[in-house]
Design an enzyme around this catalytic site. Sequence first.
Site, PDB file in Angstrom:
ATOM      1  N   THR A 164     -22.464  -4.240   5.970  1.00 26.66           N
ATOM      2  CA  THR A 164     -21.949  -3.152   6.804  1.00 26.66           C
ATOM      3  C   THR A 164     -22.584  -1.847   6.341  1.00 26.66           C
ATOM      4  OG1 THR A 164     -20.001  -2.991   5.371  1.00 26.66           O
ATOM      5  CG2 THR A 164     -19.767  -4.284   7.373  1.00 26.66           C
ATOM      6  N   LEU A 165     -22.918  -1.005   7.323  1.00 27.08           N
ATOM      7  CA  LEU A 165     -23.679   0.214   7.032  1.00 27.08           C
ATOM      8  C   LEU A 165     -22.906   1.468   7.444  1.00 27.08           C
ATOM      9  CD1 LEU A 165     -27.039  -1.138   8.544  1.00 27.08           C
ATOM     10  CD2 LEU A 165     -26.447  -1.093   6.118  1.00 27.08           C
ATOM     11  N   ALA A 225      -4.756  -9.774   2.783  1.00 26.38           N
ATOM     12  CA  ALA A 225      -3.764  -9.703   3.872  1.00 26.38           C
ATOM     13  C   ALA A 225      -4.382  -9.043   5.104  1.00 26.38           C
ATOM     14  CB  ALA A 225      -2.539  -8.925   3.407  1.00 26.38           C
ATOM     15  N   ASP A 251      -8.942   7.587   8.886  1.00 28.89           N
ATOM     16  CA  ASP A 251      -8.594   6.799   7.697  1.00 28.89           C
ATOM     17  C   ASP A 251      -9.428   5.521   7.724  1.00 28.89           C
ATOM     18  OD1 ASP A 251      -7.471   5.356   5.642  1.00 28.89           O
ATOM     19  OD2 ASP A 251      -5.430   5.355   6.431  1.00 28.89           O
ATOM     20  N   GLY A 281      -3.813  -4.898   1.129  1.00 28.80           N
ATOM     21  CA  GLY A 281      -4.512  -5.914   0.343  1.00 28.80           C
ATOM     22  C   GLY A 281      -5.663  -6.404   1.192  1.00 28.80           C
ATOM     23  N   ASP A 309       0.845  -1.208   0.000  1.00 28.33           N
ATOM     24  CA  ASP A 309       0.000   0.000   0.000  1.00 28.33           C
ATOM     25  C   ASP A 309       0.873   1.248   0.000  1.00 28.33           C
ATOM     26  OD1 ASP A 309      -2.287  -1.516   0.058  1.00 28.33           O
ATOM     27  OD2 ASP A 309      -2.929  -0.902   2.066  1.00 28.33           O
ATOM     28  N   GLY A 363     -13.223  -2.216   6.991  1.00 29.89           N
ATOM     29  CA  GLY A 363     -14.162  -3.273   6.596  1.00 29.89           C
ATOM     30  C   GLY A 363     -13.476  -4.637   6.621  1.00 29.89           C
ATOM     31  N   ASP A 364     -12.226  -4.679   6.172  1.00 26.19           N
ATOM     32  CA  ASP A 364     -11.473  -5.945   6.176  1.00 26.19           C
ATOM     33  C   ASP A 364     -11.280  -6.439   7.613  1.00 26.19           C
ATOM     34  OD1 ASP A 364     -11.215  -5.296   3.482  1.00 26.19           O
ATOM     35  OD2 ASP A 364      -9.205  -4.463   3.729  1.00 26.19           O
ATOM     36  N   GLU A 389      -9.957  -9.906  -5.075  1.00 26.96           N
ATOM     37  CA  GLU A 389      -8.693  -9.328  -5.553  1.00 26.96           C
ATOM     38  C   GLU A 389      -7.724 -10.412  -6.033  1.00 26.96           C
ATOM     39  OE1 GLU A 389      -7.088  -6.624  -2.558  1.00 26.96           O
ATOM     40  OE2 GLU A 389      -8.443  -5.044  -3.194  1.00 26.96           O
TER      41      GLU A 389
END
Length: 290
Positions: free
Chosen positions: A205-206, A41, A233, A38, A12, A238-239, A136
């Site tokens: 997710t909302l 990851a 940030d 990722g 990233d 979500g991940d 991905e």
Amino acid sequence: MAIWNLGSINIDMVYALPHMPAPGETLAATSFEQGLGGKGANMSVAAARAGAHACHIGAVGPEGKWCVDRLTEYGVDTRHIAMGAVATGHAIIAVDPAGENQIILFPGANRALSADQIGQALSSANAGDILLMQNETNMQAEAAKIGRDLGLRVAYAAAPFDSAAVQAVLPFIELLFLNEVEAAQLQEATGKAPQDLGVADVIVTLGAKGARHFNGRDGSVSDVPALKVTPVDTTGAGDTFTGYVLAALDRGLPMPQAMAQAARAGALMVMRHGAADVIPDLKEVQEAKF
Ligand code: RIB
């Protein structure tokens, strides 16, 4: 049990910007940082940080050894990550002052996985383990079918969203993670509400409103509220939520508790800059005061 995660590994490159660039605009960043990311990851690290045995299935190129080393440091089982000639995937991430992001992806090695690699990795899996995928990598539908046939609980996080990619794995999955926009797009493409997709558990997710669970077995719907935090940030939040939900389910927690714990982990993540490198561990998540 274990969580097998067929997932991307990205370098990233994160640029803080005063605002998102308009078409044709040249804009100087106020800071730059490079880290591990990722969606795959990030989810593996989240699951490992949450106490699960997370086995990552993926690939990096010649310059990506540090990514594998870092995943190992963070507690992820990296024995099924291939190191080949195709360059490591990377993401160029722009973050604005409100914490929103825009991401450009270069898939690289993430889309160069072989059927042999997947088959070999999953031959070590046991019935009842979880197999997780996102959009991905290549080989998603093939892996989902192998996983289902082996008696694994197959989970799919539909990001980055592609309706065809989700529909290709739908016959094989038990758990589906979407955000609100993705859920609406999938409903438009399939004509079916989340609880009618034939998937046992669908989690939407909302954002600041929390997350919703659609129970595909009995049609019931339940909500988990979000925690009130000020985001800097949103990358990887979500991940982190997904990895935490799966780790908790793997430990035998019921869905409402799994989602509540994951919401706390996601809330901590949006208050931090970065992705895999800053995912909180279970102790931090349990002890955090909001
Ligand atoms: O979800 C956040 C992730 O999306 C980043 O880490 C980036 O690598 C992209 O895959």
